[in-house]
Design a protein around this motif. Sequence first.
Motif: not given
Length: 460
Positions: A241-252, A259-273
């Motif tokens: 989740a963190r790897f994908i979110c890092t790439k999406l963060y750089k894209y968008f 790191a703070l924002h990416i970790n928050a994104m990863a929490d959302v991504f992971y918890s939403n399956n």
Amino acid sequence: MVSNIKHIRHLYARASFGIRFEELKQAENLSVKEAVAGLFKASEDISPANIIAGNISYKNFLLANEGTKKMFLQEQRQQEKALNIDWVNKMSTSDAQLREKMTLFWHNHFACRTPNAWYAQQLNNIQRSNAIGNFKTLLMGVSKAPAMLQFLNNQQNQKNHPNENFARELMELFTIGRGNYTEQDVKESARAFTGWGFNKEGSFVARPALHDTGQKTFLGNTGNFGGEDIINILLTKKETARFICTKLYKYFVNEVPDALHINAMADVFYSNNYEIKPLLEFVFTADWFYADKNTGNLIKAPVEFIVGLNRQFYITYQNPDVVLQFERALGQVLFYPPNVAGWPGGKNWIDSSSLMYRIKIPSTVLNGGVIEFSGKVDPEDEAFIATTRNQKQAVTTKVQAEVDWDRFFKSIPKSASKTTIAQTILAPALTSSVTEIINKTNDTKALVIELVSTPEYQLC
């Protein structure tokens, strides 16, 4: 309200390919949440009419395999060109902007090259169908696609002779990233994917006779694993989740990871399956997404640049092949990434040659002018360019673009000032040089051509 307009312009610059004046008029009274919901609603429909790109069928593919080698190569080249042009047209005209923007993201994340346009179209449609759906479904579909199985040699992966190529890239580039697995994990994963391949009809097949049925230990788990088991295990790891979110963060958001924002994104991504929609909704409604440091700071990818210009001015090309020349000159030919890692993006998009073309292309297109292409040629790109020119030979091309100026001018509100026009066309805050253009140019057409010829137009 002024703040909302600014935010909505930024939202469309990132979640779309830029905002048209007619879209801004429709969205200017919306809240950010309402505008985000509107982008998702416009991208809901995934019926066949909105999915199929290139219109290449299995029958077309078989026809390409008949006749002489020369005839085969010519037909193959035409199919590749048709697929490329069709996707550019889809991005340039479709209301499903968020879906196409995400399809472009997945196109680079799951970078793949194949001379078979039918396979390329299959993979593109898998990415489009699942672009804002579920990442597990997308990953499974990509992993079973003939284009990817062929590109990463899994067709040759069989028991007693495992091929590690797909297994390695699955972890390094598609899921958990480097540093989160061992060489032994690669070997065990490759064994699990033995037998995965495709038949002559271009359909995925699991070939039991070629599959290694022995026990495998992968990322601390032991069992008689197959390919789907490996993918499931990878998705239990939050590193994915963190790897994908890092790439999406750089894209968008920003090329510099936070790191703070990416970790928050990863929490959302992971918890939403691994549902993609909640993740994107989280990003597009976050305060930090609209921070000044994250606005007008990304260099447009060549395809984003071309498509954004096409959309804003309702451009059509009498000779669509010129779009392929634009892609090649700017360094991003669709369906032909440089390698399995994809296009590196960011500042890598810009060098002295590509910047010259970036500045020159908009005014040339909008004025129906002539542009000269020259320089290095990727031999693989020649499949798109259908030419026998010498590599160093310059080629002069009449752009032959038709711009719907009437529609463009009608879409601009009569009350819009020159500054408002500039703020809609350009993503960054207006600089002194842009203000000077605004002050000295009275004709609207001349103004917009000047604006799209500025360095600021290269940013979103």
